[in-house]
Design a protein around this motif. Structure first.
Motif, PDB file in Angstrom:
ATOM      1  N   LEU A 262       0.827  -1.206   0.000  1.00 13.75           N
ATOM      2  CA  LEU A 262       0.000   0.000   0.000  1.00 13.75           C
ATOM      3  C   LEU A 262       0.868   1.266   0.000  1.00 13.75           C
ATOM      4  O   LEU A 262       0.456   2.302  -0.522  1.00 13.75           O
ATOM      5  CB  LEU A 262      -0.924  -0.025   1.212  1.00 13.75           C
ATOM      6  CG  LEU A 262      -2.222   0.794   1.126  1.00 13.75           C
ATOM      7  CD1 LEU A 262      -2.986   0.457  -0.140  1.00 13.75           C
ATOM      8  CD2 LEU A 262      -3.084   0.538   2.345  1.00 13.75           C
TER       9      LEU A 262
ATOM     10  N   GLN B 178       1.427   1.808  -3.563  1.00 13.05           N
ATOM     11  CA  GLN B 178       0.183   2.229  -4.168  1.00 13.05           C
ATOM     12  C   GLN B 178      -0.074   3.713  -3.923  1.00 13.05           C
ATOM     13  O   GLN B 178      -0.315   4.481  -4.850  1.00 13.05           O
ATOM     14  CB  GLN B 178      -0.945   1.386  -3.540  1.00 13.05           C
ATOM     15  CG  GLN B 178      -2.306   1.693  -4.042  1.00 13.05           C
ATOM     16  CD  GLN B 178      -2.410   1.331  -5.492  1.00 13.05           C
ATOM     17  OE1 GLN B 178      -1.855   0.329  -5.929  1.00 13.05           O
ATOM     18  NE2 GLN B 178      -3.075   2.165  -6.254  1.00 13.05           N
ATOM     19  N   ILE B 179       0.016   4.116  -2.658  1.00 10.71           N
ATOM     20  CA  ILE B 179      -0.273   5.508  -2.316  1.00 10.71           C
ATOM     21  C   ILE B 179       0.822   6.422  -2.863  1.00 10.71           C
ATOM     22  O   ILE B 179       0.549   7.524  -3.327  1.00 10.71           O
ATOM     23  CB  ILE B 179      -0.438   5.653  -0.791  1.00 10.71           C
ATOM     24  CG1 ILE B 179      -1.655   4.840  -0.348  1.00 10.71           C
ATOM     25  CG2 ILE B 179      -0.596   7.106  -0.395  1.00 10.71           C
ATOM     26  CD1 ILE B 179      -1.883   4.835   1.140  1.00 10.71           C
TER      27      ILE B 179
ATOM     28  N   ARG C  13       2.444   5.978  -5.593  1.00  4.51           N
ATOM     29  CA  ARG C  13       2.157   6.149  -7.021  1.00  4.51           C
ATOM     30  C   ARG C  13       1.048   7.173  -7.201  1.00  4.51           C
ATOM     31  O   ARG C  13       1.128   8.064  -8.045  1.00  4.51           O
ATOM     32  CB  ARG C  13       1.754   4.799  -7.613  1.00  4.51           C
ATOM     33  CG  ARG C  13       1.697   4.788  -9.125  1.00  4.51           C
ATOM     34  CD  ARG C  13       1.317   3.426  -9.664  1.00  4.51           C
ATOM     35  NE  ARG C  13       2.362   2.422  -9.492  1.00  4.51           N
ATOM     36  CZ  ARG C  13       2.221   1.317  -8.767  1.00  4.51           C
ATOM     37  NH1 ARG C  13       1.089   1.079  -8.150  1.00  4.51           N
ATOM     38  NH2 ARG C  13       3.199   0.455  -8.662  1.00  4.51           N
TER      39      ARG C  13
END
Lengths: 535, 236, 366, 415
Positions: free
Chosen positions: D93, D96-97, D99
């Motif tokens: 995550l 993910q964050i 990005r």
């Protein structure tokens, strides 16, 4: 270790030799040294240790105060150096009341800390007012006896009035003579050391095999060999005891964490994934009790763990009953949905606590009766906080057993566990029994949280550590049997502790879990299954 | 004529409880045998062991004097032609009535099979409900559906565990007619039931079990007259 | 389970399924052909497809056969680790750059036995083969001794936990806690190439679409009906002459392989595989996705996975404090009001909260 | 497919399809901030999960530093806005964050990660997007990405001086070492380098022992037993090099003290131990154990006084759920990082990453630690001072030793 001690001992002895003629301690000089750099502080500690044997009782008391102040950083090196105390600052050399309490406190280096601790203990041995104080000081010196001048113990024994303590001092003094030039003294030291055997003494005695006398003197050789053999034997026993104790303590934690789960699971076939969070709530309630006591009745603070027992049980049982009534009850026919719903509840509880209280570890006062441990024999230490957990688990077990076997509620719970429909026909309010049992199970989890306070970190995440382990214990024991849970906890705890030193902590956990999984393939109903017709 | 089911010295235990104790009995082709007895006598356990759901501790059960059922898996037993209806109606509720019967028949569903399914549904009176989900049926209809699932494969041994429990008198009447119709020289039918009147209408012979043993074997009329049987049922 | 609410009208279900399948296909086309999409969005779409595939695989066994696995992350991870090994070998072969893992594991080079995985077909076969083999062995042993229901769930959870502990160990040899990262190229193309993200996302969506259709065909056929029969009453089915062991084993292995494919597609899109995917929490969450969408309808799993993860992606960045509460609330809501998932919305009547269930003996089944 | 209304079928289908496709084409949830207006900085610190207690406070420190800069007029005419997130201690995550922040929120730089693995998972993201990640933790070294600024120290410039101190006559002349760590790359790399270092000093392999425990392991009874046995064996003074992380640290220390081992018997060098780990412990029995960081709360100097006061005021003002009188090294490193970035952006006159990166050369900042920390063109490492702290009764650390200057950071270890 030994080389370091020997070096320190050499310094001590050298200074002791130099200081021997002077009967009074040169207080001003020592204070100045104690306020110097690390090097001169070493000298100050050495001078104190060496001087107390020949100093007056008054000087010895001063030496104890000064070294204590250095350790606790109440020594303020201003001009003049003073010792800060709650009653007011006193001059470091004369102990007369002083006007200013300014100045920085020197920080003991790693090397100087044990030297000052030794100095304080040696000084207390001479100046301690009560016999208890002097006894404690002697215990502190025991481990470092070899680094002290032998005459220190002789002098202390001379001055000692209590017969028992005098005997002990002489004994320690004897043990300190392991490297004495006199072979017979060495032999008696070996015999003396071999009685209170731990690994350190094994190192010391075994080290004598390099002594020239070992090759030449038959009696000495026999004494060393006998000493080594006796210490090794004791170490073996103490190691076995250690393993047993560690296993038992782990088992007690496992049992506490899974007892409530076993009742709920056995009765309703409901998987409560929020069980870990009940443990966490129990710990937080314990914390609340501690804080209330701190504010309202500070005298009772030492007993907050005991005071908290009923409160924690009722509080977590209440949360459990609430959860049962609002959520679990509506999902009885769908156990796997219950699983997900209780998972959501656990997520909710963790985050509520996180937002409401914060993520930091809670601070618990360690009650004086639970701090530290007692060296029983050899290397075997009984730590009080673990002992508390073991005793607490045993008491919980007995009480739960009594509730299940000797009370109407227990009878109802057992009846519903065995045949729900029939119990219902007999007029047992099964719905009510479910609720009470859920409350009981939750309350037990809360108590687990209480028992864990002195052992584990208490934070919002703590519950998740127990989920997999406690489920495996319940399933391994056989659903619905308290005895099964006990045996499974003991087995898992002990096997884990046995494997850990061989393959490491991770592998131990992995192996134990795989063993349980394999066992369940062989006996899917666990160790103590309630047998019946297969549906 | 061969014996359909031969039970020899059978003992079944659950923990310390002995559900069936050294039981022996024989059931012939062509007969409808009722097994009766008070609660806990071991009736359902007997069916469980024959159908492979429970395992025997000692003893054996022979089907057709060849297949040893105590060693076979439930599916093998069923495929060999020994089928059973459960005490509690067990139908697949999320499937249609037709699906249920087709699963009971097994194998590929071709025209012949479809016809057989239709005929069986007709027999049990569920033809109109073929497209409905089994879960939506009434209790009596579920009982018949389960019988249909079992009989569609033309089993050689048919075991019915309480087929009329919870049925109305009229439904019971229909069920007993159905069972009489299922009687055939190539088939043995075993019925476990509490309703004595029903048993009397369908059974050729009855076996009375008590505490896992045979207490009596013979016709229903004689069973009613037997002192021990009366004792067991009424004496306590 | 005497759960009549579970039975939806077939027409409604068909409609939802076709809608979801069409949406997946449309998304694949949009991702592949629409030039204005940012790389970030493409990546999100691809990841959601992988999660949906993972949820779909769990739905096969939980929704249809009634077997809840709380360890499906294990198969997802097998796919992920194998493709990770492939990508590392591939990076070494195409760029010559030594990956991080070699250095922090204290190796000289990647282990020799990883070598064959440099070829993608070998890696694909290995991923599917290993997941199949693990599933087969574990499933065969468990189903044979008739471990089921809640017990199976707990044991699978323990299994994935064991796997996580093992993979966290550096000595196990797969990068320990760090796992594998630093993938450079895929099929010879550097990851920075804009087409790569699109290709991966579109492939994931297409695979999801194909899996949806294939599973649908399988499930409305005889196999599917037998699975439902297993779920409803396994003993009954067995006493009708079916070896339910084979049925369960079959769908269990199929599900494991699908999960491995999801992992295979997921890892190149996030650029890292580590033991976190083996945490029991993730495996539980997969079940949550299925439950929220609705079990036993295929489309429900996809809707649940997409919904939960889309909310997670947006909330954990914009309202991080709120996210856990939203998820917990959603699950409790579904459990109480839509016992069979959000797809029940179509037939929901405002009774507000389902009434307390009455437990019957023998009801203790999923 | 059985009978149903054709029109409603088409509508449902179209609705669902549109619903799925809409998020792909819809405008971003968070609008691009490339135009005028505040410049955004992104934080990747978890406020939930296992790392929450340690990482959570960093979000507030970053905001506090931004407030300071904004109060002084901002950077290049823009004010700074700090965007926080919650990667929930879930490593993928973080990526993910990260990005999302780089691609959608268009942050000018990222500040974040505590564990090595979270950094490793964000690394490909910042490299692919050519972003900047300021990493505020000391770490295992052996990494040198142009997209990461290593604000804290690699082991060669922090751990080795501390071990040197223990082995010196000023320390305890340590001869034997018990290494106990969490089983992941940072402890293993540290221990590998230490072993190499000891070998180079001619120390026998029998003089050390290594044990690893899983993350959040808590049952240290057996291991402490082993340590006692090892320490009492012959061969010289033994020290424990503790590289367990997170909640294992307090658990270990508690068991260690309970089994009656004091720092004068066997000192512990806790490499990841900070003040926050001692919260809730009875430190009276742990006095004298050591840690080693580039900042300690007891550091002298005006910069530290000012920093501690700002933090205390900030917590009071915002009600952040952390102690206002506890400051740990990674907080200071985060604080330094925001200031370093602002100085570089100001120097470059731009927020573009390549420009900012070019401006790193020769930057220096008055760190609260009392040292003037600096960067060179050579790499993205920051040179900082080294402290050895000693646990005191009040759950803090006293400064036992500190380096005379800021040693030059050595990214790649020679051991």
């Amino acid at each position: 270790m030994t080389r370091f001690i020997r070096k320190a001992a050499a310094i001590v002895l050298a200074i002791a030799f130099m200081a021997a003629p002077a009967l009074a301690l040169d207080r001003a000089a020592i204070v100045a040294q104690a306020c110097g750099g690390p090097g001169s502080m070493t000298e100050a500690a050495a001078a104190l240790t060496a001087g107390v044997a020949t100093a007056s009782k008054d000087d010895a008391a001063w030496a104890a105060t000064l070294s204590g102040a250095a350790i606790e950083r109440t020594l303020k090196c201003g001009s003049p150096p003073v010792i800060a105390a709650p009653a007011g600052a006193r001059d470091a050399a004369t102990l007369a009341p002083a006007t200013s309490a300014d100045g920085t406190s020197p920080l003991l280096s790693l090397k100087n800390r044990p030297l000052f601790e030794t100095a304080r203990a040696a000084a207390t041995l001479f100046s301690g007012v009560t016999q208890g104080e002097r006894g404690a000081a002697l215990s502190a010196l025991e481990r470092r006896a070899g680094s002290l001048p032998p005459e220190l113990f002789e002098k202390a024994a001379d001055a000692e009035t209590d017969v028992g303590l005098k005997e002990r001092i002489l004994g320690v003094g004897q043990a300190a003579l392991l490297n004495s030039p006199d072979v017979s003294k060495r032999i008696s030291a070996i015999e003396r050391i071999s009685v209170s055997a731990d690994r350190r003494s094994l190192t010391q005695v075994a080290g004598l095999k390099t002594d020239p006398a070992y090759a030449t003197d038959q009696a000495f050789k026999a004494a060393v060999d006998a000493g080594v053999a006796s210490i090794e034997r004791r170490l073996q026993i103490s190691n076995a005891l250690n393993t047993l104790y560690n296993g038992l303590s782990f088992a007690s934690i496992l049992f506490m964490a899974s007892a409530g789960l076993a009742i709920i699971f056995g009765l309703m076939g409901v998987i409560n994934l929020a069980q870990g969070e009940f443990i966490m709530i129990g710990a937080y309630v314990t914390y609340a009790v501690q804080e209330v006591l701190r504010a309202a009745a500070p005298d009772l603070l030492d007993w907050y763990l005991i005071v908290a027992i009923p409160i924690v049980f009722l509080a977590t049982a209440g949360v459990g009953v609430f959860l049962e009534a609002t959520l679990v009850r509506r999902l009885y026919t769908r156990p796997l949905m219950t699983l997900l719903a209780t998972w959501a509840v656990s997520l909710l509880i963790v985050n509520l606590v996180r937002v409401g209280v914060g993520t930091q570890n809670l601070q618990f006062v360690t009650p004086s009766w639970m701090s530290g441990g007692h060296l029983l024999m050899g290397d075997f230490i009984v730590t009080w906080n673990r002992l508390f957990a073991i005793v607490f688990a045993a008491a919980t077990l007995v009480l739960t057993w009594v509730v299940l076997k000797r009370t109407p509620l227990g009878l109802n719970i057992r009846a519903v566990t065995q045949n729900r429909a029939m119990a219902g026909c007999l007029g047992i309010a099964t719905r009510r029994v479910d609720m009470m049992a859920f409350g009981l199970g939750s309350g037990l989890a809360g108590l687990a949280g209480l028992a864990l306070c002195p052992i584990y970190n208490v934070n919002p995440q703590m519950g998740s550590n127990f989920i997999v382990d406690s489920f495996m214990v319940v399933v391994l024991g056989g659903v619905g049997t308290l005895a099964g849970t006990v045996i499974a906890s003991l087995g898992v705890g002990q096997i884990n502790v046995l494997i850990e030193p061989l393959y490491g902590a991770v592998a131990a956990k992995v192996i134990v879990l795989l063993m349980i999984i394999a066992f369940l393939q062989w006996r899917p109903d666990g160790l103590f299954a309630v047998k019946g017709r297969r549906k | 004529m061969t014996v359909a089911i031969l039970v020899e010295a059978l003992t079944v235990e659950f923990g310390r409880f002995r559900a069936i104790d050294d039981l022996s009995l024989a059931i012939d082709y062509g007969e409808v045998r009722a097994v009766i007895g008070p609660n806990g006598a071991g009736k359902t356990t007997l069916l469980d062991v024959i159908s492979g759901v429970s395992r025997a501790k000692t003893g054996r059960i022979l089907f057709d004097e060849k297949l040893e059922l105590t060693r076979a898996s439930e599916a093998q037993i069923a495929r060999s032609g020994v089928r059973r209806k459960f005490q509690k109606p067990s139908v697949f509720e999320a499937l249609t009535v037709r699906d249920n019967v087709e699963i009971g028949l097994g194998g590929a569903i071709d025209a012949v099979a479809r016809e057989r399914v239709d005929k069986t549904l007709e027999t049990v009176g569920l033809a109109a409900e073929a497209g409905r989900l089994a879960g939506e049926l009434a209790h009596g209809q579920k009982q018949w559906l389960e019988i249909a699932m079992v009989v569609v494969s033309e089993p050689k041994v048919l075991m019915l565990d309480e087929p009329v429990a919870g049925l109305t008198d009229e439904e019971t009447e229909r069920t007993s007619a159905l069972i009489r119709a299922l009687k055939s020289p190539e088939r043995a039918v075993i019925v476990v039931e509490h309703d004595m009147d029903f048993v009397e209408t369908v059974a050729d012979r009855v076996t009375v079990l008590h505490e896992g043993r045979t207490l009596f074997e013979g016709s229903m009329a004689r069973a009613r007259a037997d002192a021990r049987v009366v004792d067991v049922y009424l004496g306590r | 389970m005497t759960d009549k609410a579970h039975i939806l009208s077939r027409a409604f279900e068909d409609r939802i399924f076709v809608g979801v399948a069409a949406a997946v296909a449309l998304a694949a086309v949009v991702v592949a052909l629409f030039p204005g999409l940012s790389g970030y969005r493409v990546n999100i779409a691809g990841q959601l497809a992988c999660f949906a595939l993972l949820a779909l695989s769990l739905d096969l066994i939980w929704g249809y056969a009634g077997i809840l696995s709380l360890g499906h992350g294990l198969f997802f991870a097998i796919g992920g680790y194998v493709i990770g090994m492939h990508l590392l070998e591939h990076a070494v072969a195409t760029t010559g750059v030594t990956p991080d893992i070699v250095q922090f594991m204290g190796w000289k080079a990647l282990p020799d036995w990883w070598g064959p995985l440099e070829s993608f077909p070998v890696a694909l076969v290995a991923a599917l083969g290993v997941s199949f083999a693990v599933a087969f062995v574990f499933g065969w042993v468990s189903f044979r001794s008739r471990v089921g229901g809640v017990y199976f769930a707990i044991i699978t959870q323990a299994l994935v936990y064991v796997a996580m502990l093992l993979m966290f160990r550096n000595d196990t040899g797969f990068g320990g806690n760090n796992g594998m990262t630093g993938f450079q190229t895929i099929f010879g193309a550097p990851f920075q190439t804009p087409g790569v993200a699109k290709g991966l996302a579109a492939t994931s969506l297409l695979v999801l679409f194909a899996a949806l259709v294939a599973c649908r065909l399988l499930m409305i056929g005889r196999f599917g009906r037998l699975l439902v029969a297993t779920r409803d009453d396994e003993t009954r089915l067995r006493s009708l002459g079916y070896e339910t062991l084979r049925l369960k084993l079959g769908v269990w292995c199929l599900s494991a392989v699908l999960a491995a494919i999801a992992g295979l597609l997921y890892v190149p899109q996030v650029g890292i595989i580590n033991p976190r995917v083996l945490s029991p929490e993730l495996s539980l969450e997969i079940a949550v996705w299925c439950a929220i969408g609705g079990r036993g309808r295929l489309a429900g799993a996809v809707i649940g996975a997409v919904l939960v993860n889309a909310i997670k992606f947006s909330l954990s960045a914009t309202m991080p404090e709120l996210w856990p509460f939203v998820l917990a609330g959603l699950v409790i809501l579904v459990a109480l009001i839509f016992p069979n998932g959000l797809l029940d919305i179509g037939r929901w009547r405002p009774t507000w909260i389902s009434r307390p269930d009455v437990l019957q003996p023998g009801d203790a089944k999923p | 497919m059985s009978k149903f209304d054709r029109r409603s079928f088409l509508m449902t289908t179209a609705g669902l399809a549109a619903g799925a496709a809409l998020p792909l084409a819809a405008p971003p949830l968070i609008r691009s901030a490339r135009a005028a207006g505040p410049v955004k900085l992104g934080c990747l610190f978890s406020s939930s999960g296992t790392m929450a207690n340690l990482e959570g406070r960093m979000n507030f420190v970053a905001k506090m530093a931004a407030d300071e800069i904004n109060a002084a007029g901002g950077v290049n005419g823009s004010t700074i806005e700090v965007v926080t997130s919650d990667p929930a201690s879930d490593w993928p995550l973080y990526a993910q964050i990260g990005r999302q922040m780089l691609a959608e929120t268009k942050v000018a730089a990222l500040f974040g990660c505590w564990t090595s693995v979270s950094r490793k998972s964000v690394l490909p993201v910042v490299e692919q997007n050519d972003g900047l990640l300021f990493y505020p933790l000391h770490f295992e070294g052996d990494e040198n990405s142009k997209n990461v600024v290593y604000v804290n120290s690699p082991p060669a410039s922090s751990v080795l001086p501390a071990v040197d101190y223990l082995m010196s006559p000023d320390g305890v002349e340590a001869k034997r070492f018990f290494m106990i760590g969490s089983d992941y790359v940072w402890p293993r790399t540290i221990n590998k380098q230490l072993k190499g270092y000891w070998k180079s000093k001619g120390i026998e392999e029998s003089a050390w022992k290594e044990e690893y425990v899983p993350f959040s392991f808590s049952n240290f009874q057996t291991i402490v037993n082993q340590i006692r046995a090892f320490a009492d064996a012959p061969g010289g003074k033994c020290v424990v090099v503790l590289t367990v992380v997170g909640s294992s640290i307090p658990d270990f220390m508690r068991e260690f003290a309970n089994q009656g081992i004091s720092s004068s018997d066997v000192p512990v060098l806790g490499l990841d131990m900070v003040e926050a780990d001692l919260e809730g412990l009875d430190t009276a029995k742990m006095v004298g154990h050591l840690n080693c960081w580039a900042y300690l709360q007891q550091a002298k100097g005006d910069a530290n006084v000012k920093f501690l006061k700002s933090w205390s005021d900030y917590v009071t003002k915002t009600g952040a759920p952390f102690k206002k009188d506890v400051a740990i090294d990674p907080m200071v490193s985060t604080y330094d990082a925001v200031h370093l970035w602002a100085m570089a952006a100001k120097k470059a006159g731009s927020f573009d990453v390549p420009e900012v990166r070019k401006a790193f050369d020769g930057l220096s900042f008055d760190c609260p630690s009392g040292y003037k920390i600096g960067m060179t063109a050579e790499n993205n490492y920051v040179s900082r001072g080294v402290f050895i702290g000693s646990v005191n009764e009040t759950q803090g650390f006293d400064v036992l030793w500190q380096s005379p200057d800021t040693p030059k950071p050595v990214p790649m270890s020679q051991y």
